[in-house]
Design a protein around this motif. Sequence first.
Motif, PDB file in Angstrom:
ATOM      1  N   ASP A   1       0.819  -1.235   0.000  1.00  0.00           N
ATOM      2  CA  ASP A   1       0.000   0.000   0.000  1.00  0.00           C
ATOM      3  C   ASP A   1       0.849   1.281   0.000  1.00  0.00           C
ATOM      4  O   ASP A   1       0.336   2.361   0.308  1.00  0.00           O
ATOM      5  N   GLU A   2       2.106   1.165  -0.322  1.00  0.00           N
ATOM      6  CA  GLU A   2       2.960   2.359  -0.420  1.00  0.00           C
ATOM      7  C   GLU A   2       3.117   2.763  -1.890  1.00  0.00           C
ATOM      8  O   GLU A   2       2.946   1.928  -2.792  1.00  0.00           O
ATOM      9  N   PRO A   3       3.474   4.011  -2.154  1.00  0.00           N
ATOM     10  CA  PRO A   3       3.734   4.423  -3.549  1.00  0.00           C
ATOM     11  C   PRO A   3       4.883   3.602  -4.148  1.00  0.00           C
ATOM     12  O   PRO A   3       5.861   3.281  -3.460  1.00  0.00           O
ATOM     13  N   PHE A   4       4.737   3.289  -5.427  1.00  0.00           N
ATOM     14  CA  PHE A   4       5.778   2.518  -6.113  1.00  0.00           C
ATOM     15  C   PHE A   4       7.070   3.325  -6.197  1.00  0.00           C
ATOM     16  O   PHE A   4       7.063   4.496  -6.559  1.00  0.00           O
ATOM     17  N   ASP A   5       8.185   2.713  -5.803  1.00  0.00           N
ATOM     18  CA  ASP A   5       9.501   3.362  -5.827  1.00  0.00           C
ATOM     19  C   ASP A   5      10.421   2.537  -6.729  1.00  0.00           C
ATOM     20  O   ASP A   5      10.861   1.455  -6.350  1.00  0.00           O
ATOM     21  N   PRO A   6      10.684   3.027  -7.939  1.00  0.00           N
ATOM     22  CA  PRO A   6      11.512   2.225  -8.861  1.00  0.00           C
ATOM     23  C   PRO A   6      12.935   1.993  -8.352  1.00  0.00           C
ATOM     24  O   PRO A   6      13.627   1.117  -8.865  1.00  0.00           O
ATOM     25  N   GLU A   7      13.368   2.798  -7.352  1.00  0.00           N
ATOM     26  CA  GLU A   7      14.707   2.614  -6.803  1.00  0.00           C
ATOM     27  C   GLU A   7      14.779   1.381  -5.902  1.00  0.00           C
ATOM     28  O   GLU A   7      15.867   0.817  -5.697  1.00  0.00           O
ATOM     29  N   ARG A   8      13.604   0.973  -5.362  1.00  0.00           N
ATOM     30  CA  ARG A   8      13.599  -0.153  -4.415  1.00  0.00           C
ATOM     31  C   ARG A   8      12.632  -1.270  -4.782  1.00  0.00           C
ATOM     32  O   ARG A   8      12.685  -2.338  -4.185  1.00  0.00           O
ATOM     33  N   HIS A   9      11.741  -0.991  -5.763  1.00  0.00           N
ATOM     34  CA  HIS A   9      10.715  -1.967  -6.117  1.00  0.00           C
ATOM     35  C   HIS A   9      10.879  -2.398  -7.577  1.00  0.00           C
ATOM     36  O   HIS A   9      11.344  -1.604  -8.397  1.00  0.00           O
ATOM     37  N   GLN A  10      10.505  -3.640  -7.841  1.00  0.00           N
ATOM     38  CA  GLN A  10      10.489  -4.140  -9.217  1.00  0.00           C
ATOM     39  C   GLN A  10       9.056  -4.533  -9.548  1.00  0.00           C
ATOM     40  O   GLN A  10       8.520  -5.477  -8.945  1.00  0.00           O
ATOM     41  N   ALA A  11       8.456  -3.786 -10.479  1.00  0.00           N
ATOM     42  CA  ALA A  11       7.054  -4.041 -10.828  1.00  0.00           C
ATOM     43  C   ALA A  11       6.957  -5.276 -11.714  1.00  0.00           C
ATOM     44  O   ALA A  11       7.568  -5.334 -12.783  1.00  0.00           O
ATOM     45  N   MET A  12       6.178  -6.255 -11.266  1.00  0.00           N
ATOM     46  CA  MET A  12       5.992  -7.472 -12.051  1.00  0.00           C
ATOM     47  C   MET A  12       4.811  -7.331 -13.005  1.00  0.00           C
ATOM     48  O   MET A  12       4.792  -7.935 -14.074  1.00  0.00           O
ATOM     49  N   SER A  13       3.812  -6.540 -12.580  1.00  0.00           N
ATOM     50  CA  SER A  13       2.654  -6.281 -13.441  1.00  0.00           C
ATOM     51  C   SER A  13       1.876  -5.099 -12.868  1.00  0.00           C
ATOM     52  O   SER A  13       2.161  -4.648 -11.747  1.00  0.00           O
ATOM     53  N   THR A  14       0.930  -4.627 -13.638  1.00  0.00           N
ATOM     54  CA  THR A  14       0.050  -3.559 -13.161  1.00  0.00           C
ATOM     55  C   THR A  14      -1.398  -4.047 -13.276  1.00  0.00           C
ATOM     56  O   THR A  14      -1.731  -4.834 -14.172  1.00  0.00           O
ATOM     57  N   VAL A  15      -2.216  -3.592 -12.367  1.00  0.00           N
ATOM     58  CA  VAL A  15      -3.619  -4.004 -12.334  1.00  0.00           C
ATOM     59  C   VAL A  15      -4.480  -2.763 -12.147  1.00  0.00           C
ATOM     60  O   VAL A  15      -4.157  -1.904 -11.311  1.00  0.00           O
ATOM     61  N   GLU A  16      -5.545  -2.673 -12.916  1.00  0.00           N
ATOM     62  CA  GLU A  16      -6.471  -1.561 -12.727  1.00  0.00           C
ATOM     63  C   GLU A  16      -7.145  -1.693 -11.365  1.00  0.00           C
ATOM     64  O   GLU A  16      -7.761  -2.727 -11.074  1.00  0.00           O
ATOM     65  N   THR A  17      -7.003  -0.679 -10.575  1.00  0.00           N
ATOM     66  CA  THR A  17      -7.534  -0.732  -9.208  1.00  0.00           C
ATOM     67  C   THR A  17      -8.232   0.591  -8.924  1.00  0.00           C
ATOM     68  O   THR A  17      -7.588   1.585  -8.553  1.00  0.00           O
ATOM     69  N   PRO A  18      -9.543   0.638  -9.068  1.00  0.00           N
ATOM     70  CA  PRO A  18     -10.259   1.918  -8.895  1.00  0.00           C
ATOM     71  C   PRO A  18     -10.138   2.485  -7.483  1.00  0.00           C
ATOM     72  O   PRO A  18     -10.156   3.711  -7.310  1.00  0.00           O
ATOM     73  N   ASP A  19     -10.035   1.621  -6.499  1.00  0.00           N
ATOM     74  CA  ASP A  19     -10.027   2.122  -5.117  1.00  0.00           C
ATOM     75  C   ASP A  19      -8.620   2.434  -4.605  1.00  0.00           C
ATOM     76  O   ASP A  19      -8.445   2.678  -3.411  1.00  0.00           O
TER      77      ASP A  19
END
Length: 202
Positions: A139-157
């Motif tokens: 639930d934290e903002p994505f940080d490309p310096e520390r996180h590796q995004a595997m996929s994205t999902v549409e999440t309205p909430d």
Amino acid sequence: MSDTDVTDQQPQDNPGEEARHESESRAPLEADSIEELQAKLTEAENRAQENWDKLLRVNAEMDNLRRRTERELENAHKYAVERFAQELLAVRDSLEMGVAAAEQEEASVEKIKEGTELTLRMLEGAMDKFNIQSIDPQDEPFDPERHQAMSTVETPDKAPNTVINVMQKGYLLNDRLIRPAMVIVSRAPKADDRGSKVDQQA
């Protein structure tokens, strides 16, 4: 011409005799100068020998220092993880006891879970001692310096670019990233989808 005049003129009339007298008068001075020069030369030679000996000692000390530094650096690289390895030995012992306990007939899931949690706390304690920190960005903002995004999902909430699922935790060693957290990130719904929802609500 008087006898007196003749006597006074004799030295001037015999230049060789005059030079001999001058040479005899300078001889002690030259002898003193040679002895003085020899003394200075001897002193200079002694000083040069002392400086040469000092240079040899300094070179020897520098060689010893270089060899000692190389040996200490090699040992530092070789045994840098020694303390961490000692901490891991206790974790390994606990895991082996857990496996042995699980093989017993009276073993229960509850006891195995309890033993596993105890081993995990031991591992976390060992990691804390060496300043190894986990990255759990749920639930934290994505940080490309520390996180590796595997996929994205549409999440309205959820706000766009929010970590909605941590697939694998990341880790820092002394604030240096050694493994990024593998995460799934939210993205905003498409404009058509938002319009459709608005229409449905209307």
